[in-house]
Write a protein that holds these residues in place. Structure first.
Motif, mmCIF file in Angstrom:
data_model
loop_
_atom_site.group_PDB
_atom_site.id
_atom_site.type_symbol
_atom_site.label_atom_id
_atom_site.label_comp_id
_atom_site.label_asym_id
_atom_site.label_seq_id
_atom_site.Cartn_x
_atom_site.Cartn_y
_atom_site.Cartn_z
ATOM 1 N N ILE A 77 6.754 -0.317 -1.866
ATOM 2 C CA ILE A 77 6.407 -1.099 -0.681
ATOM 3 C C ILE A 77 6.361 -0.209 0.557
ATOM 4 O O ILE A 77 6.950 0.871 0.588
ATOM 5 C CB ILE A 77 7.418 -2.242 -0.456
ATOM 6 N N VAL A 78 5.638 -0.689 1.562
ATOM 7 C CA VAL A 78 5.538 0.019 2.843
ATOM 8 C C VAL A 78 6.291 -0.786 3.895
ATOM 9 O O VAL A 78 6.502 -1.991 3.717
ATOM 10 C CB VAL A 78 4.066 0.210 3.260
ATOM 11 N N PRO A 79 6.716 -0.170 4.997
ATOM 12 C CA PRO A 79 7.429 -0.919 6.041
ATOM 13 C C PRO A 79 6.582 -2.074 6.573
ATOM 14 O O PRO A 79 5.376 -1.950 6.737
ATOM 15 C CB PRO A 79 7.661 0.129 7.132
ATOM 16 N N GLY A 80 7.236 -3.207 6.790
ATOM 17 C CA GLY A 80 6.546 -4.390 7.299
ATOM 18 C C GLY A 80 6.127 -5.367 6.225
ATOM 19 O O GLY A 80 5.666 -6.461 6.530
ATOM 20 N N THR A 81 6.271 -4.993 4.946
ATOM 21 C CA THR A 81 5.896 -5.883 3.854
ATOM 22 C C THR A 81 6.882 -7.036 3.764
ATOM 23 O O THR A 81 8.087 -6.834 3.894
ATOM 24 C CB THR A 81 5.902 -5.107 2.516
ATOM 25 N N ARG A 82 6.376 -8.245 3.531
ATOM 26 C CA ARG A 82 7.247 -9.403 3.354
ATOM 27 C C ARG A 82 7.577 -9.520 1.877
ATOM 28 O O ARG A 82 6.677 -9.542 1.044
ATOM 29 C CB ARG A 82 6.567 -10.669 3.878
ATOM 30 N N LEU A 83 8.883 -9.592 1.581
ATOM 31 C CA LEU A 83 9.353 -9.499 0.206
ATOM 32 C C LEU A 83 10.258 -10.648 -0.184
ATOM 33 O O LEU A 83 10.914 -11.248 0.658
ATOM 34 C CB LEU A 83 10.206 -8.233 0.023
ATOM 35 N N THR A 84 10.313 -10.889 -1.485
ATOM 36 C CA THR A 84 11.383 -11.668 -2.085
ATOM 37 C C THR A 84 12.120 -10.696 -2.989
ATOM 38 O O THR A 84 11.500 -10.049 -3.836
ATOM 39 C CB THR A 84 10.824 -12.851 -2.901
ATOM 40 N N VAL A 85 13.436 -10.560 -2.789
ATOM 41 C CA VAL A 85 14.223 -9.558 -3.505
ATOM 42 C C VAL A 85 15.228 -10.247 -4.414
ATOM 43 O O VAL A 85 15.857 -11.223 -4.029
ATOM 44 C CB VAL A 85 14.980 -8.652 -2.493
ATOM 45 N N MET A 86 15.355 -9.718 -5.639
ATOM 46 C CA MET A 86 16.402 -10.177 -6.537
ATOM 47 C C MET A 86 17.293 -8.968 -6.820
ATOM 48 O O MET A 86 16.800 -7.875 -7.076
ATOM 49 C CB MET A 86 15.815 -10.685 -7.860
ATOM 50 N N GLY A 87 18.607 -9.174 -6.717
ATOM 51 C CA GLY A 87 19.486 -8.033 -6.913
ATOM 52 C C GLY A 87 20.936 -8.424 -7.077
ATOM 53 O O GLY A 87 21.281 -9.602 -7.183
ATOM 54 N N ILE A 88 21.771 -7.410 -7.088
ATOM 55 C CA ILE A 88 23.210 -7.582 -7.276
ATOM 56 C C ILE A 88 23.898 -7.202 -5.977
ATOM 57 O O ILE A 88 23.728 -6.083 -5.483
ATOM 58 C CB ILE A 88 23.713 -6.681 -8.429
ATOM 59 N N LEU A 174 -1.733 -8.537 22.846
ATOM 60 C CA LEU A 174 -1.876 -9.429 21.696
ATOM 61 C C LEU A 174 -3.333 -9.757 21.391
ATOM 62 O O LEU A 174 -3.736 -9.811 20.241
ATOM 63 C CB LEU A 174 -1.108 -10.736 21.950
ATOM 64 N N PHE A 175 -4.127 -9.972 22.438
ATOM 65 C CA PHE A 175 -5.490 -10.437 22.219
ATOM 66 C C PHE A 175 -6.545 -9.358 22.429
ATOM 67 O O PHE A 175 -7.716 -9.604 22.210
ATOM 68 C CB PHE A 175 -5.789 -11.630 23.146
ATOM 69 N N GLY A 176 -6.129 -8.149 22.806
ATOM 70 C CA GLY A 176 -7.119 -7.115 23.078
ATOM 71 C C GLY A 176 -7.161 -6.006 22.050
ATOM 72 O O GLY A 176 -7.932 -5.082 22.167
ATOM 73 N N GLY A 177 -6.333 -6.082 21.006
ATOM 74 C CA GLY A 177 -6.286 -4.994 20.029
ATOM 75 C C GLY A 177 -7.232 -5.222 18.872
ATOM 76 O O GLY A 177 -7.951 -6.205 18.788
ATOM 77 N N SER A 178 -7.253 -4.256 17.967
ATOM 78 C CA SER A 178 -8.037 -4.392 16.740
ATOM 79 C C SER A 178 -7.162 -3.967 15.570
ATOM 80 O O SER A 178 -6.313 -3.082 15.711
ATOM 81 C CB SER A 178 -9.295 -3.523 16.806
ATOM 82 N N ARG A 179 -7.374 -4.603 14.421
ATOM 83 C CA ARG A 179 -6.567 -4.307 13.222
ATOM 84 C C ARG A 179 -6.984 -2.956 12.657
ATOM 85 O O ARG A 179 -8.166 -2.655 12.529
ATOM 86 C CB ARG A 179 -6.778 -5.406 12.189
ATOM 87 N N LYS A 180 -5.974 -2.163 12.307
ATOM 88 C CA LYS A 180 -6.225 -0.851 11.702
ATOM 89 C C LYS A 180 -5.481 -0.792 10.375
ATOM 90 O O LYS A 180 -4.300 -1.081 10.315
ATOM 91 C CB LYS A 180 -5.736 0.262 12.626
ATOM 92 N N SER A 181 -6.173 -0.419 9.319
ATOM 93 C CA SER A 181 -5.539 -0.200 8.011
ATOM 94 C C SER A 181 -5.572 1.283 7.724
ATOM 95 O O SER A 181 -6.641 1.875 7.525
ATOM 96 C CB SER A 181 -6.288 -0.970 6.929
ATOM 97 N N LEU A 182 -4.396 1.900 7.698
ATOM 98 C CA LEU A 182 -4.298 3.330 7.466
ATOM 99 C C LEU A 182 -4.454 3.634 5.974
ATOM 100 O O LEU A 182 -4.246 2.764 5.126
ATOM 101 C CB LEU A 182 -2.942 3.852 7.979
ATOM 102 N N PRO A 183 -4.799 4.904 5.621
ATOM 103 C CA PRO A 183 -5.018 5.259 4.213
ATOM 104 C C PRO A 183 -3.792 5.024 3.307
ATOM 105 O O PRO A 183 -3.948 4.763 2.125
ATOM 106 C CB PRO A 183 -5.346 6.756 4.256
ATOM 107 N N ASP A 184 -2.578 5.089 3.876
ATOM 108 C CA ASP A 184 -1.388 4.898 3.043
ATOM 109 C C ASP A 184 -1.007 3.427 2.887
ATOM 110 O O ASP A 184 0.030 3.120 2.326
ATOM 111 C CB ASP A 184 -0.197 5.701 3.590
ATOM 112 N N GLY A 185 -1.843 2.502 3.387
ATOM 113 C CA GLY A 185 -1.605 1.082 3.193
ATOM 114 C C GLY A 185 -0.907 0.390 4.344
ATOM 115 O O GLY A 185 -0.735 -0.818 4.332
ATOM 116 N N VAL A 186 -0.483 1.155 5.385
ATOM 117 C CA VAL A 186 0.187 0.555 6.544
ATOM 118 C C VAL A 186 -0.842 -0.135 7.422
ATOM 119 O O VAL A 186 -1.899 0.411 7.693
ATOM 120 C CB VAL A 186 0.967 1.631 7.340
ATOM 121 N N LYS A 187 -0.534 -1.367 7.855
ATOM 122 C CA LYS A 187 -1.432 -2.118 8.728
ATOM 123 C C LYS A 187 -0.884 -2.119 10.139
ATOM 124 O O LYS A 187 0.292 -2.399 10.340
ATOM 125 C CB LYS A 187 -1.586 -3.551 8.230
ATOM 126 N N LEU A 188 -1.717 -1.796 11.122
ATOM 127 C CA LEU A 188 -1.318 -1.812 12.536
ATOM 128 C C LEU A 188 -2.149 -2.869 13.250
ATOM 129 O O LEU A 188 -3.332 -2.993 13.006
ATOM 130 C CB LEU A 188 -1.544 -0.457 13.191
#
Length: 188
Positions: A77-88, A174-188
């Motif tokens: 996973i990359v930072p910012g990903t929304r997860l469901t985690v199962m663990g101990i 908030l309303f003046g930016g543009s979405r950027k998807s970097l090559p490593d999968g991080v979304k800005l």
């Protein structure tokens, strides 16, 4: 020496089991040393799980929890990903060198040894992806109104008094930016 999974690490014995013969010197304290070439290694990663920003009460910081992932779960996973985690739920001995716990002998820190990760669907976590015709009509009516800019600015952090310039800047960001998807999968 077996190594416990998670953040516990290996417990190296303080002395050896060898019984000294007559005339032989006993083993000194801490005679063991790690031989890197004869050791077995496992991929391991430490992550920090944080609660969803929309679930945080107003004015509070989001809580976080330490996660320990190993083997096939590393680098999934990359930072910012929304997860469901199962663990101990586990604890480990926190290092005594931290300034916040000076003089404390046995501070234990909780963490979760992750057994499974599931990527939460982005569409379900951020509300409905497609809007009803009534909602679209409401958006268009709101966009056509004269005071739309000041209206948006007043809706940003309404619990914080003043700071109109900061709120206007945040609205523009908030309303003046543009979405950027970097090559490593991080979304800005």
């Amino acid at each position: 020496v077996p190594c416990r999974p998670g953040l516990g690490g290996a417990i190296v014995p303080r002395s050896c089991d060898h019984v000294p013969q007559p005339g032989e010197e006993p083993c000194p304290l801490d005679p063991w040393m790690v031989v890197p070439d004869r050791s077995q290694y496992v991929d391991q990663q430490t992550l920090k799980l944080q609660e969803n920003p929309e679930d945080v009460p107003t004015g509070e910081l989001p809580r976080n929890m330490l996660l320990s992932v190993d083997r096939h779960l590393v680098q999934l996973i990359v930072p910012g990903t929304r997860l469901t985690v199962m663990g101990i739920y586990s604890i480990f001995q926190a290092s005594s060198s931290s300034n916040s716990h000076k003089g404390a002998v046995a501070i234990r820190q909780p963490y979760i040894r992750v057994v499974g990760l599931e990527d939460t669907n982005e569409a379900s976590s951020r509300g409905p992806a497609n809007f009803t015709p009534d909602e679209e009509e409401e958006f268009k009516k709101f966009a056509a109104s004269q005071d739309v800019y000041s209206n948006i600015c007043t809706k940003i952090a309404p619990s914080i008094f003043g700071h109109e310039d900061v709120k206007k800047a945040v609205a523009c960001l908030l309303f003046g930016g543009s979405r950027k998807s970097l090559p490593d999968g991080v979304k800005l």
